[in-house]
Design an enzyme around this catalytic site. Structure first.
Site, short mmCIF file in Angstrom:
data_model
loop_
_atom_site.label_atom_id
_atom_site.label_comp_id
_atom_site.label_asym_id
_atom_site.label_seq_id
_atom_site.Cartn_x
_atom_site.Cartn_y
_atom_site.Cartn_z
CB CYS A 56 -0.91 0.00 1.23
SG CYS A 56 -2.01 1.44 1.30
CB CYS A 60 -1.31 3.88 8.10
SG CYS A 60 -2.44 4.54 6.84
CB CYS A 63 -0.81 -0.17 8.16
SG CYS A 63 -1.60 -1.35 7.05
CB CYS A 100 -15.72 -7.01 5.95
SG CYS A 100 -17.12 -6.72 7.05
CB CYS A 131 -18.65 -4.55 4.81
SG CYS A 131 -17.67 -3.17 5.45
CB CYS A 191 -18.16 0.24 8.54
SG CYS A 191 -17.15 -0.69 9.71
NE ARG A 263 -17.63 -5.14 13.08
CZ ARG A 263 -17.93 -4.63 11.89
NH1 ARG A 263 -17.03 -3.94 11.22
NH2 ARG A 263 -19.13 -4.79 11.37
#
Length: 352
Positions: A56, A60, A63, A100, A131, A191, A263
């Site tokens: 990616c 972040c 991550c 998801c 999702c 979400c 959640r």
């Protein structure tokens, strides 16, 4: 009839006062609000699959999928649709009501969209809620996903606007808010939550929840993640979050967003059963179910069901609302079946 009215005008001071309540008082208030809007012994169960892993371009700091850090994670191409559908079928058989799908992208490309849209249609056809989390979305991309039948789009704010630049520099807080706005305008459910234990202070946790609660519509799902420290990321050595502070976050989220599913998300692998039970008492009523969340561990599905049994909790059943056209189609199919069923042998039936 409920006594609590959902609000969108929370102040930082009001949220701080909730965090500072005595622990038992906070949990009692959160559980009382929870019972107004939900069955206290039902938990919505979702399964999460990584449909494209690693490389990616975002930075972040938490991550393992970021291409900026060496975490030993191998990058993978977009999964074949058949594999995704097979995973969705397996998830449904294990009790999941929502499937998801997550891709490690800054945003989906034009060439990937047809495959993603087909995944949505095929998983939806299994009777599961769908999702996706694919990064940032433009208005037209959000509309395409909504037209394909996507129920939810996940796009977390991660932390407060004040602390955000300490975590991510490759996209802005406003970029994230714009994506949430595009998802809402397309008619999908949102979400959206955050990650706790990234070195933020209590005011950052307050700020995140105030931001979420003061959106024009509360997110239908609010994932509260506890940082999973991964070797190779800048956050591998951050100080552990106090478990009671995490439970407080769940409780305050429940009070401020009473109609949302809160959640209990990443980090459950590091929570004992007692901590998870406290989270359910505080108003958590959704979990991810299965052995893995994208690339990090999650309690095994059988262990979750064993805990549910011990607590007297059952998985929430998805309500199916058929449209008039779907009702007519079902009637037509039933009539056709009755007219032709003598021509077929039902191999699923046991011999007498």
């Amino acid at each position: 009839m409920t006594a609590t009215t959902p609000r969108h005008d929370w102040t930082l001071q009001e949220a701080r006062e909730l965090f500072q309540l005595p622990f038992n008082d906070l949990l009692f208030r959160a559980q009382s609000v929870h019972r107004e809007f939900f069955d206290p012994n039902e938990v919505q169960v979702s399964t999460l699959l990584s449909i494209k892993t690693g490389a990616c371009p975002e930075d972040c700091k938490y991550c393992p999928q970021s291409g900026h850090y060496n975490t030993g994670l191998e990058k993978e191409k977009l999964l074949e649709i058949e594999k995704v559908v097979a995973e969705a079928q397996a998830a449904r058989e294990k009790g999941a009501s929502r499937f998801c799908m997550g891709a490690a992208w800054r945003s989906p490309t034009k060439k990937d969209m047809p495959y993603v849209l087909d995944m949505v249609r095929q998983v939806k056809s299994l009777g599961l809620e769908t999702c996706m989390t694919l990064g940032m979305l433009q208005e037209d991309q959000a509309k395409e996903l909504a037209d394909a039948g996507l129920d939810y789009y996940n796009h977390n704010l991660d932390t407060s606007e004040k602390y955000y630049s300490h975590i991510i520099t490759t996209r802005t807080y406003q970029d994230r808010l714009d994506t949430l706005d595009n998802v809402r305008k397309a008619g999908m459910k949102v979400c959206c939550g955050g990650i706790m234990g990234m070195g933020e202070d209590e005011d950052d946790r307050v700020g995140l929840l105030v931001q979420l609660a003061n959106l024009p519509h509360h997110p239908e799902s609010v994932p509260v993640n506890m940082l999973v420290k991964v070797k190779g990321t800048p956050m591998e050595d951050v100080e552990d979050l106090d478990p009671f502070d995490f439970v407080r976050i769940i409780a305050v989220a429940r009070i401020m967003m009473p109609e949302s599913h809160v959640r209990l998300s990443a980090g459950r692998e590091n929570m004992n059963e007692q901590m998870q039970a406290l989270c359910f008492m505080a108003g958590a009523n959704s979990i991810f179910y299965g052995e893995k969340l994208l690339t990090t561990a999650n309690p095994e599905a059988d262990a979750d069901m064993a805990l549910f049994r011990r607590l007297g909790i059952r998985p929430e059943q998805r309500e199916q609302c058929a449209t008039e056209e779907q009702e007519e189609e079902s009637i037509a199919e039933a009539v056709e079946y009755e007219a032709t069923r003598h021509m077929f042998y039902d191999a699923t039936r046991e011999s007498a």
